[in-house]
Motif scaffolding. Structure first.
Motif, PDB file in Angstrom:
ATOM      1  N   GLU A  48       0.831  -1.206   0.000  1.00  0.00           N
ATOM      2  CA  GLU A  48       0.000   0.000   0.000  1.00  0.00           C
ATOM      3  C   GLU A  48       0.864   1.253   0.000  1.00  0.00           C
ATOM      4  O   GLU A  48       0.583   2.211  -0.723  1.00  0.00           O
ATOM      5  N   LYS A  49       1.919   1.257   0.806  1.00  0.00           N
ATOM      6  CA  LYS A  49       2.815   2.412   0.836  1.00  0.00           C
ATOM      7  C   LYS A  49       3.492   2.605  -0.517  1.00  0.00           C
ATOM      8  O   LYS A  49       3.649   3.732  -0.989  1.00  0.00           O
ATOM      9  N   LEU A  50       3.872   1.520  -1.141  1.00  0.00           N
ATOM     10  CA  LEU A  50       4.506   1.613  -2.461  1.00  0.00           C
ATOM     11  C   LEU A  50       3.527   2.118  -3.517  1.00  0.00           C
ATOM     12  O   LEU A  50       3.897   2.892  -4.393  1.00  0.00           O
ATOM     13  N   LYS A  51       2.276   1.684  -3.429  1.00  0.00           N
ATOM     14  CA  LYS A  51       1.263   2.167  -4.368  1.00  0.00           C
ATOM     15  C   LYS A  51       1.074   3.664  -4.219  1.00  0.00           C
ATOM     16  O   LYS A  51       0.968   4.393  -5.211  1.00  0.00           O
ATOM     17  N   ILE A  52       1.018   4.120  -2.980  1.00  0.00           N
ATOM     18  CA  ILE A  52       0.830   5.547  -2.727  1.00  0.00           C
ATOM     19  C   ILE A  52       2.026   6.334  -3.258  1.00  0.00           C
ATOM     20  O   ILE A  52       1.858   7.343  -3.943  1.00  0.00           O
ATOM     21  N   SER A  53       3.226   5.868  -2.965  1.00  0.00           N
ATOM     22  CA  SER A  53       4.413   6.597  -3.430  1.00  0.00           C
ATOM     23  C   SER A  53       4.531   6.551  -4.953  1.00  0.00           C
ATOM     24  O   SER A  53       5.005   7.496  -5.577  1.00  0.00           O
ATOM     25  N   ARG A  54       4.076   5.483  -5.554  1.00  0.00           N
ATOM     26  CA  ARG A  54       4.084   5.373  -7.013  1.00  0.00           C
ATOM     27  C   ARG A  54       3.129   6.375  -7.634  1.00  0.00           C
ATOM     28  O   ARG A  54       3.419   6.985  -8.666  1.00  0.00           O
ATOM     29  N   ASP A  55       2.002   6.550  -7.002  1.00  0.00           N
ATOM     30  CA  ASP A  55       0.985   7.451  -7.530  1.00  0.00           C
ATOM     31  C   ASP A  55       1.341   8.923  -7.344  1.00  0.00           C
ATOM     32  O   ASP A  55       0.750   9.788  -7.981  1.00  0.00           O
ATOM     33  N   LEU A  56       2.280   9.210  -6.472  1.00  0.00           N
ATOM     34  CA  LEU A  56       2.705  10.597  -6.253  1.00  0.00           C
ATOM     35  C   LEU A  56       3.846  10.906  -7.211  1.00  0.00           C
ATOM     36  O   LEU A  56       4.961  10.481  -7.026  1.00  0.00           O
ATOM     37  N   ASP A  57       3.543  11.649  -8.228  1.00  0.00           N
ATOM     38  CA  ASP A  57       4.586  12.098  -9.134  1.00  0.00           C
ATOM     39  C   ASP A  57       4.740  13.614  -8.989  1.00  0.00           C
ATOM     40  O   ASP A  57       4.133  14.222  -8.111  1.00  0.00           O
ATOM     41  N   SER A  58       5.520  14.222  -9.817  1.00  0.00           N
ATOM     42  CA  SER A  58       5.762  15.653  -9.680  1.00  0.00           C
ATOM     43  C   SER A  58       4.500  16.492  -9.879  1.00  0.00           C
ATOM     44  O   SER A  58       4.422  17.633  -9.428  1.00  0.00           O
ATOM     45  N   LYS A  59       3.502  15.941 -10.537  1.00  0.00           N
ATOM     46  CA  LYS A  59       2.260  16.675 -10.770  1.00  0.00           C
ATOM     47  C   LYS A  59       1.324  16.608  -9.560  1.00  0.00           C
ATOM     48  O   LYS A  59       0.520  17.494  -9.344  1.00  0.00           O
ATOM     49  N   THR A  60       1.411  15.496  -8.814  1.00  0.00           N
ATOM     50  CA  THR A  60       0.499  15.322  -7.693  1.00  0.00           C
ATOM     51  C   THR A  60       1.196  15.446  -6.345  1.00  0.00           C
ATOM     52  O   THR A  60       0.588  15.251  -5.316  1.00  0.00           O
ATOM     53  N   SER A  61       2.457  15.767  -6.365  1.00  0.00           N
ATOM     54  CA  SER A  61       3.214  15.863  -5.137  1.00  0.00           C
ATOM     55  C   SER A  61       3.891  17.222  -5.070  1.00  0.00           C
ATOM     56  O   SER A  61       4.148  17.874  -6.067  1.00  0.00           O
ATOM     57  N   SER A  62       4.210  17.635  -3.861  1.00  0.00           N
ATOM     58  CA  SER A  62       4.929  18.887  -3.705  1.00  0.00           C
ATOM     59  C   SER A  62       6.440  18.689  -3.937  1.00  0.00           C
ATOM     60  O   SER A  62       7.192  19.647  -3.963  1.00  0.00           O
ATOM     61  N   LYS A  63       6.847  17.470  -4.115  1.00  0.00           N
ATOM     62  CA  LYS A  63       8.263  17.173  -4.367  1.00  0.00           C
ATOM     63  C   LYS A  63       8.603  17.483  -5.818  1.00  0.00           C
ATOM     64  O   LYS A  63       7.819  17.187  -6.716  1.00  0.00           O
ATOM     65  N   PRO A  64       9.786  18.063  -6.034  1.00  0.00           N
ATOM     66  CA  PRO A  64      10.190  18.298  -7.433  1.00  0.00           C
ATOM     67  C   PRO A  64      10.507  16.994  -8.138  1.00  0.00           C
ATOM     68  O   PRO A  64      10.772  15.990  -7.489  1.00  0.00           O
ATOM     69  N   PRO A  65      10.485  17.016  -9.487  1.00  0.00           N
ATOM     70  CA  PRO A  65      10.741  15.776 -10.236  1.00  0.00           C
ATOM     71  C   PRO A  65      12.166  15.283 -10.046  1.00  0.00           C
ATOM     72  O   PRO A  65      13.039  15.981  -9.683  1.00  0.00           O
TER      73      PRO A  65
END
Length: 65
Positions: A48-65
């Protein structure tokens, strides 16, 4: 009781065991099942944690690419 016996739990073998031996097998299996269930829960949480982190990309996350 060794693990060899647990690997060869055929009906004929079980019929020849004493009640105490059968109880020991059941207890060992219950312990193994509990350990496996714990491991399954641990792995499901990790997935589940991996799925969540996979789904967070630069467009959906505040982290830069």
């Amino acid at each position: 009781m060794g693990k060899d016996l647990l690997l060869k739990l055929e009906r004929e073998t079980l019929l020849q065991l004493t009640p105490e031996q059968l109880v020991n097998i059941i207890v060992e299996q219950a312990i193994a099942i509990e350990k496996l269930n714990s491991r399954i829960l641990e792995l499901e949480e990790k997935v589940e944690k991996l799925k969540i982190s996979r789904d967070l990309d630069s467009k959906t996350s505040s982290k830069p690419p």
